[in-house]
Design a protein around this motif. Structure first.
Motif, short mmCIF file in Angstrom:
data_model
loop_
_atom_site.label_atom_id
_atom_site.label_comp_id
_atom_site.label_asym_id
_atom_site.label_seq_id
_atom_site.Cartn_x
_atom_site.Cartn_y
_atom_site.Cartn_z
N MET A 147 -2.76 14.13 -2.17
CA MET A 147 -3.35 13.55 -0.97
C MET A 147 -3.13 14.44 0.25
O MET A 147 -4.03 14.56 1.10
CB MET A 147 -2.76 12.15 -0.74
CG MET A 147 -3.51 11.32 0.26
SD MET A 147 -5.25 11.05 -0.16
CE MET A 147 -5.13 9.62 -1.24
N HIS A 162 -1.35 11.57 -8.57
CA HIS A 162 -0.27 10.83 -7.92
C HIS A 162 1.02 11.34 -8.56
O HIS A 162 0.99 11.80 -9.71
CB HIS A 162 -0.47 9.33 -8.16
CG HIS A 162 0.52 8.44 -7.47
ND1 HIS A 162 1.75 8.15 -7.98
CD2 HIS A 162 0.43 7.78 -6.28
CE1 HIS A 162 2.40 7.33 -7.15
NE2 HIS A 162 1.61 7.10 -6.10
N ARG A 163 2.15 11.22 -7.86
CA ARG A 163 3.38 11.76 -8.46
C ARG A 163 3.69 11.09 -9.79
O ARG A 163 4.41 11.66 -10.62
CB ARG A 163 4.55 11.62 -7.48
CG ARG A 163 4.95 10.20 -7.20
CD ARG A 163 5.97 10.05 -6.08
NE ARG A 163 5.86 8.75 -5.46
CZ ARG A 163 6.31 7.61 -5.99
NH1 ARG A 163 6.92 7.61 -7.16
NH2 ARG A 163 6.14 6.47 -5.38
N LEU A 164 3.13 9.93 -10.05
CA LEU A 164 3.40 9.23 -11.31
C LEU A 164 2.29 9.39 -12.35
O LEU A 164 2.39 8.83 -13.43
CB LEU A 164 3.64 7.74 -11.05
CG LEU A 164 4.86 7.40 -10.20
CD1 LEU A 164 4.93 5.90 -9.97
CD2 LEU A 164 6.14 7.89 -10.87
N ASN A 203 -4.80 12.30 -11.91
CA ASN A 203 -6.13 11.75 -11.63
C ASN A 203 -6.14 10.23 -11.45
O ASN A 203 -7.09 9.56 -11.82
CB ASN A 203 -7.11 12.12 -12.77
CG ASN A 203 -7.30 13.62 -12.87
OD1 ASN A 203 -7.37 14.33 -11.87
ND2 ASN A 203 -7.37 14.12 -14.09
N MET A 204 -5.07 9.71 -10.89
CA MET A 204 -4.97 8.26 -10.73
C MET A 204 -5.85 7.75 -9.59
O MET A 204 -6.17 6.58 -9.52
CB MET A 204 -3.51 7.84 -10.46
CG MET A 204 -2.53 8.20 -11.56
SD MET A 204 -2.95 7.46 -13.15
CE MET A 204 -2.22 5.82 -12.98
N ILE A 205 -6.21 8.64 -8.66
CA ILE A 205 -6.96 8.25 -7.47
C ILE A 205 -8.23 9.10 -7.42
O ILE A 205 -8.13 10.33 -7.43
CB ILE A 205 -6.11 8.48 -6.20
CG1 ILE A 205 -4.80 7.68 -6.29
CG2 ILE A 205 -6.90 8.13 -4.94
CD1 ILE A 205 -3.75 8.12 -5.29
N SER A 225 6.89 6.76 -22.23
CA SER A 225 6.91 6.24 -20.87
C SER A 225 5.67 6.67 -20.09
O SER A 225 5.05 5.88 -19.38
CB SER A 225 8.18 6.73 -20.19
OG SER A 225 8.11 6.52 -18.81
N ALA A 278 2.25 5.22 -21.30
CA ALA A 278 2.05 3.80 -20.99
C ALA A 278 1.25 3.60 -19.71
O ALA A 278 0.70 2.53 -19.48
CB ALA A 278 3.40 3.09 -20.87
N VAL A 279 1.18 4.61 -18.83
CA VAL A 279 0.38 4.47 -17.60
C VAL A 279 -0.94 5.24 -17.70
O VAL A 279 -1.63 5.42 -16.71
CB VAL A 279 1.15 4.92 -16.33
CG1 VAL A 279 2.31 3.98 -16.07
CG2 VAL A 279 1.63 6.35 -16.44
N LYS A 321 -4.83 6.02 -18.19
CA LYS A 321 -5.97 5.20 -17.79
C LYS A 321 -6.63 4.53 -18.99
O LYS A 321 -7.41 3.60 -18.82
CB LYS A 321 -7.00 6.06 -17.05
CG LYS A 321 -6.57 6.42 -15.63
CD LYS A 321 -7.69 7.01 -14.82
CE LYS A 321 -8.03 8.42 -15.26
NZ LYS A 321 -6.93 9.38 -15.13
#
Lengths: 438, 438
Positions: free
Chosen positions: B153, B222-224, B227-229, B392, B395-396, B398
């Protein structure tokens, strides 16, 4: 008329004139609960069928598949945008009708985005509405600081942080619970999270109920301009519980009415006349008056948006007073004035400029000034605004195209406007000078 | 087959089998410039007409309205997405054909987004291509730091800052000049700036040319998670000048080939066989081999995307190896491994798991391992990746839906895959353990 002028004067030809008449007729026919209906309405019930010509439908009938209960049936405004269409439910106590919300929740995970002021008032009821009788749904919440000055990227990131930390997947639903700032930020977060997840709006201010609830504009501010970063993104539904206005501060109540007044000025003279008779009832939060004003505002906006979702022309007319108003908000500092307060002063400036151009009668100038004052809204910009501040900030307005500033100005009888860059620059200068100290 | 399995095994019924055959036939017929054509191709020219059944069209003919000149005519792949359709131009020296770019520039203002590595190599030529013979166009540039670790960002805000400071309006055009990171960031900036402005891509890496050039996926990390955003946002056109690959480091060249190999594995066995014969020619940057591999990759991706723009099912198959690969990139740290390197190791893991499930022959496992090694790509994850890190991070992903991790796995003969959450969890555990030290 120059090529860069889009005429929105509805009375300019016969077909448009019919549109205006039928719109007005439709609006005149009050729903069962309406406050202070105009006497002429009931004499023309047959004209209701004309409303089928419009892509905006309103009904106060019992919803299909709705269990019969003692609660008020909501008024429903349908926003027709093809496969992105959605309903707006309007009524008192709708937050207690959990089935309304639950039918629009996709997946099992919900993220409610709200702020520090609204959370203590309505968060528990919202969570209850989302989960009552539906134990499969789990709700996460993120509570943002309150105010336009937090409508920025740093605050938006808190929504993404919470969503990702909660491991929300593509089938989740974001719910915006709050005013326009929350709706715009939550909507943009929903548009961007995993490139788009489901989104529901529960607006709790008049401003959000009559403006951001329709049309899918979402986004955040940049330090150099309002709403510079965002997306067009439509919700699954909007739930307007008019009871939430009972906790709204008077100043915010008035701010929202600036947008209601705008709809009358740009396209619905009868609605403006209704407001002239009912403005005090609205300020006093008469529930029936509120429901009618919100419904008719949403219908007007939905009708515009369904014709021009991406704002290529017609939709821009919804920004009457907003170019001047945004300059006030940016120049004076976000959060000093409420959005509607800036729009009110901006509307007076746009009306003044329209009059200087010879496009409207003086009586309209007086009526606008009068109703805004009765609504306890400002009719001049803050004293610190200078002509050069206005010019500098307006030059980065989104309605600038290839360097030309286009404005929404009134033209013709009450209820008619144009969106144009074809105006005498001296009229703009005269208006800026008349409303600025230096 | 469980309800949550989407079958993508094209040979599972007659109609699908025909689709596969005609796709393969179409791909077999080489354009005039093609390197090392398969012998069987020219014996079936009549089958070219079958391509009209597809919404992806390729042509090497002179473009309509193109002035006749001595330059190479580009190969064109059309990505058909209704009113968001666009062409991909592929060829050597296309940056010198200014009319290709200029026909897609809207408005008079252009913002070129590039990075510190690409700017010294191609920025001047790009500005020249945008402005030559067209003095009305002015070009702003923003040069970002280079690398996946800047796909965030904070860096994105530099694009917005430059656009707003330059007072770019809605009629401007953003041009992405660089690899996938620049394309994704510039695309998301274009999608979000003033809620959407025009966008052109000039990808300068194989990875960007065969992957991000098609399909409109844009966004930031995102740090976690990667391409989350982001947003789905289509460009006006994509210009692939294969000459830009002459300055591409060997490691990045190989990284891009991981995606090329993927297309063969998931849906185009003939293309995979062509690659087995031509992988060294690709590494050596033979221009004809490159143009063919890029064209056929874009055709494959465009065919998938035109059927499933928003990734409800089929499009997910393009992520073969990516769930494991994203876990490697996230766990090992963005920028340590290139995207294609992580995808290569992830592909080997997906293929290993497919074999453990009994869904593919051992010969496919060996051929995948072999071609990736010849392409000088890693075939195992970094030693620091543990089973728990994989679990881990995955699991997140997309592709998790309602808590269930869905994977793209090979099933059946070469060129067939499934996107499914219906697999034996023990096979996943066995693969993770086989490829992790702890």
């Amino acid at each position: 008329m120059a090529a860069n002028t889009i005429s929105l004067s509805l009375s300019s030809n016969l077909a448009a004139s019919k549109t205006l008449n039928s719109l007005q007729t439709r609006g005149l026919i009050p729903p069962p609960t309406i406050f202070f209906p105009l006497g002429s309405a009931k004499s023309q019930p047959g004209n209701l069928s004309l409303s089928s010509r419009f892509r905006v439908r309103a009904s106060a009938s019992q919803l299909i598949n709705e269990p019969v209960n003692s609660m008020t049936s909501p008024t429903v405004v349908h926003v027709d945008l093809g496969n992105r269409s959605y309903p707006i439910y309007i009524g008192a106590g709708l937050l207690d009708q959990s089935q309304l919300l639950q039918r629009h929740v996709h997946g099992k995970r919900v993220l409610v985005v709200t702020n520090e002021r609204v959370a203590p008032l309505y968060l528990d009821r919202t969570i209850d509405a989302l989960t009552r009788g539906n134990p499969n749904v789990t709700v996460e919440t993120v509570i943002l600081p309150d105010g336009e000055k937090f409508k920025d990227m740093d605050t938006l990131m808190k929504v993404f942080d919470k969503a990702i930390e909660s491991r929300l997947d593509r089938k989740c639903t974001f719910v915006a619970l709050g005013g326009g700032v929350i709706g715009d930020m939550c909507g943009y977060a929903a548009a961007s999270y995993l490139r788009g997840v489901n989104f529901i709006q529960i607006p709790t201010t008049v401003m959000a109920q009559v403006d951001s609830s329709v049309g899918g504009k979402t986004g955040i501010n940049h330090r150099l301009g309002k709403n510079m970063i965002g997306a067009f993104y439509q919700p699954q539904c909007v739930l307007v519980d008019t009871d939430t206005l009972n906790t709204l501060p008077d100043r915010e109540m008035a701010s929202g009415l600036a947008e209601v007044i705008k709809y009358g000025l740009i396209r619905d003279a009868e609605f403006f006349e209704w407001q002239e008779k009912n403005i005090e009832a609205l300020l006093a939060r008469d529930p029936a008056a509120l429901a009618y004003a919100i419904k008719r505002s949403c219908e007007n906006k939905a009708d515009v948006v369904s014709q021009d979702e991406k704002e290529s022309g017609l939709r821009a007319t919804l920004n009457l007073g907003h170019t001047f108003g945004h300059a006030i908000e940016t120049g004076f500092g976000y959060g000093e004035w409420l959005h509607g307060e800036a729009v009110a002063a901006g509307t007076v400036m746009a009306v003044d400029m329209s009059y200087r151009l010879g496009w409207i009668d003086e009586s309209i100038v007086e009526r606008v000034d009068n109703i805004l004052k009765r609504a306890k809204l400002p009719t001049t910009p803050p004293e610190s605004m200078t002509v050069s501040m206005f010019k500098s900030i307006m030059a980065v307005d989104k309605k600038v195209a290839d360097g030309l500033l286009r404005l929404i100005l009134l033209k013709g009888p009450l209820g008619n406007c144009v969106f144009t860059g074809d105006y005498d620059r001296e009229a703009l200068d005269a208006t800026l000078q008349a409303f600025s100290k230096s």
